[in-house]
Design a protein around this motif. Sequence first.
Motif, PDB file in Angstrom:
ATOM      1  N   GLU A  19       0.966   3.788   2.040  1.00  0.00           N
ATOM      2  CA  GLU A  19       1.609   4.234   3.276  1.00  0.00           C
ATOM      3  C   GLU A  19       2.788   3.509   3.626  1.00  0.00           C
ATOM      4  O   GLU A  19       3.701   3.872   3.983  1.00  0.00           O
ATOM      5  CB  GLU A  19       0.429   4.210   4.043  1.00  0.00           C
ATOM      6  CG  GLU A  19       0.664   4.536   5.828  1.00  0.00           C
ATOM      7  CD  GLU A  19      -0.170   4.777   6.718  1.00  0.00           C
ATOM      8  OE1 GLU A  19      -0.057   4.718   7.890  1.00  0.00           O
ATOM      9  OE2 GLU A  19      -1.512   4.473   6.440  1.00  0.00           O
ATOM     10  N   GLN A  20       2.553   2.094   3.478  1.00  0.00           N
ATOM     11  CA  GLN A  20       3.588   1.186   3.709  1.00  0.00           C
ATOM     12  C   GLN A  20       4.963   1.659   2.741  1.00  0.00           C
ATOM     13  O   GLN A  20       5.855   1.570   3.470  1.00  0.00           O
ATOM     14  CB  GLN A  20       3.314  -0.437   3.517  1.00  0.00           C
ATOM     15  CG  GLN A  20       1.864  -0.426   4.164  1.00  0.00           C
ATOM     16  CD  GLN A  20       1.476  -2.042   3.531  1.00  0.00           C
ATOM     17  OE1 GLN A  20       1.950  -2.613   2.752  1.00  0.00           O
ATOM     18  NE2 GLN A  20       0.403  -2.333   4.179  1.00  0.00           N
ATOM     19  N   HIS A  40       1.475  -7.731   8.575  1.00  0.00           N
ATOM     20  CA  HIS A  40       0.060  -7.059   8.475  1.00  0.00           C
ATOM     21  C   HIS A  40      -0.704  -7.361   9.580  1.00  0.00           C
ATOM     22  O   HIS A  40      -1.387  -6.670  10.160  1.00  0.00           O
ATOM     23  CB  HIS A  40      -0.435  -7.622   7.030  1.00  0.00           C
ATOM     24  CG  HIS A  40       0.092  -7.349   5.996  1.00  0.00           C
ATOM     25  ND1 HIS A  40       0.068  -6.125   5.235  1.00  0.00           N
ATOM     26  CD2 HIS A  40       0.995  -8.237   5.241  1.00  0.00           C
ATOM     27  CE1 HIS A  40       1.128  -6.143   4.304  1.00  0.00           C
ATOM     28  NE2 HIS A  40       1.631  -7.465   4.123  1.00  0.00           N
ATOM     29  N   LYS A  71       0.915  -1.271   0.042  1.00  0.00           N
ATOM     30  CA  LYS A  71       0.059   0.104   0.041  1.00  0.00           C
ATOM     31  C   LYS A  71       0.818   1.298  -0.004  1.00  0.00           C
ATOM     32  O   LYS A  71       2.019   1.203   0.462  1.00  0.00           O
ATOM     33  CB  LYS A  71      -0.916  -0.046   1.025  1.00  0.00           C
ATOM     34  CG  LYS A  71      -1.950  -1.288   1.185  1.00  0.00           C
ATOM     35  CD  LYS A  71      -2.709  -1.275   2.564  1.00  0.00           C
ATOM     36  CE  LYS A  71      -3.823  -2.552   2.596  1.00  0.00           C
ATOM     37  NZ  LYS A  71      -4.712  -2.434   3.676  1.00  0.00           N
ATOM     38  N   ILE A 124       7.075  -6.918   5.916  1.00  0.00           N
ATOM     39  CA  ILE A 124       5.882  -5.950   6.405  1.00  0.00           C
ATOM     40  C   ILE A 124       5.015  -7.201   7.028  1.00  0.00           C
ATOM     41  O   ILE A 124       4.416  -7.936   6.457  1.00  0.00           O
ATOM     42  CB  ILE A 124       5.291  -5.386   5.236  1.00  0.00           C
ATOM     43  CG1 ILE A 124       5.856  -4.435   4.167  1.00  0.00           C
ATOM     44  CG2 ILE A 124       4.040  -4.458   5.678  1.00  0.00           C
ATOM     45  CD1 ILE A 124       5.475  -3.962   3.164  1.00  0.00           C
ATOM     46  N   HIS A 128       5.478  -2.899  10.621  1.00  0.00           N
ATOM     47  CA  HIS A 128       4.135  -3.259  10.839  1.00  0.00           C
ATOM     48  C   HIS A 128       3.194  -2.478  10.189  1.00  0.00           C
ATOM     49  O   HIS A 128       3.366  -1.134  10.071  1.00  0.00           O
ATOM     50  CB  HIS A 128       3.931  -3.228  12.262  1.00  0.00           C
ATOM     51  CG  HIS A 128       4.814  -4.325  13.115  1.00  0.00           C
ATOM     52  ND1 HIS A 128       4.116  -5.436  13.599  1.00  0.00           N
ATOM     53  CD2 HIS A 128       5.927  -4.434  13.755  1.00  0.00           C
ATOM     54  CE1 HIS A 128       4.889  -6.149  13.967  1.00  0.00           C
ATOM     55  NE2 HIS A 128       6.106  -5.581  14.340  1.00  0.00           N
ATOM     56  N   THR A 129       1.882  -2.738   9.936  1.00  0.00           N
ATOM     57  CA  THR A 129       0.666  -1.991   9.504  1.00  0.00           C
ATOM     58  C   THR A 129      -0.221  -1.888  10.439  1.00  0.00           C
ATOM     59  O   THR A 129      -1.373  -1.465  10.023  1.00  0.00           O
ATOM     60  CB  THR A 129       0.488  -2.627   8.058  1.00  0.00           C
ATOM     61  OG1 THR A 129      -0.075  -3.820   8.189  1.00  0.00           O
ATOM     62  CG2 THR A 129       1.662  -2.390   7.191  1.00  0.00           C
ATOM     63  N   ARG A 130      -0.306  -2.949  11.581  1.00  0.00           N
ATOM     64  CA  ARG A 130      -1.401  -2.909  12.389  1.00  0.00           C
ATOM     65  C   ARG A 130      -1.198  -2.148  13.512  1.00  0.00           C
ATOM     66  O   ARG A 130      -0.186  -1.766  13.883  1.00  0.00           O
ATOM     67  CB  ARG A 130      -1.756  -4.529  12.660  1.00  0.00           C
ATOM     68  CG  ARG A 130      -0.533  -4.984  13.483  1.00  0.00           C
ATOM     69  CD  ARG A 130      -0.629  -6.801  13.481  1.00  0.00           C
ATOM     70  NE  ARG A 130       0.500  -7.276  14.148  1.00  0.00           N
ATOM     71  CZ  ARG A 130       0.590  -7.633  15.214  1.00  0.00           C
ATOM     72  NH1 ARG A 130      -0.363  -7.239  16.131  1.00  0.00           N
ATOM     73  NH2 ARG A 130       1.598  -7.957  15.754  1.00  0.00           N
ATOM     74  N   THR A 173       6.607   4.610   3.888  1.00  0.00           N
ATOM     75  CA  THR A 173       7.414   4.386   5.195  1.00  0.00           C
ATOM     76  C   THR A 173       8.996   3.840   4.740  1.00  0.00           C
ATOM     77  O   THR A 173       9.818   4.066   5.318  1.00  0.00           O
ATOM     78  CB  THR A 173       6.762   3.574   6.151  1.00  0.00           C
ATOM     79  OG1 THR A 173       5.789   4.217   6.614  1.00  0.00           O
ATOM     80  CG2 THR A 173       7.652   3.132   7.378  1.00  0.00           C
TER      81      THR A 173
END
Length: 276
Positions: free
Chosen positions: A169-170, A243, A167, A241, A272-274, A173
């Motif tokens: 946003e990821q 999730h 994504k 990554i 991390h995305t969570r 980063t």
Amino acid sequence: MKTILLLTDFSDSATNAIHYAMRFFQSKTCVFHVMNVHKTGSFISDDLMTSPTENIYESFTKVPKQKLKTLVEDLEGSYNNPNHKFEIIVDFDVFTDAVNQAIKRNNIDYVVMGSNGITGAIEVVFGSNAINVIRQVICKTLIVPSDYTFKPISTFLLPLQFDDAIKSEQLKTISNFTTNYKLKLHVLRVCVKNETTNSISSDQEHLNGYNCKYSVEEETSFYQAVTNYLKTNAIDMTGLIVHDKNFIERLFTESPALELSKVIKVPLMIFHTREI
């Protein structure tokens, strides 16, 4: 200024990771929080009798505090970096609870720790504490192989599993990270053999405008694809990554220790995305 949490149990693996961090962050202004976590159950009554004038907390923290002070003195003497400052933390709690509290209290940017453990197939590769940090700590985490020697870093590999959807946003980063540390970004999309994927076109759309090398490899095993790429490309650090919990469980239950050990030959950065 960067705030870095250095985790240590005073093992060779932890110490090696800390020395790696000193070199990796050498050009940055940093505050390093050097932390040791103890379980109160590991102490016996004799520990409380060593000095009747000390309270329980002082008895518990005296030895690890002194070890941390000695470690910090060694680091200050070895690197003599005016941009680096050190704080020490001793805590008694569930390991990941202590780490999460330290991250929140000190606004930590990165956690750094060693990779290997003592018992169990997967724990031989990562160590139980490292696995628990990946599962339960939401902070960029750098895991350094126990026998890895620092060398100048120029390349970073982001491998994407079969069902990974990168994504914006990821990607931002990760791009900020690689740009900040002047690393060439490699993105490896792993596809199931003989199957097409819509992820490739989605990857290319998201990666448009980013300076990176994009590759696709068909493999039945994600880790075999990564291993093959590491053999043919000079990679200094890999990234994953994370999730959600399902991703983590799949990561450790479907991947034999032998395959994981091949990937952790170079330092691994966990994103991390969570949320907790």
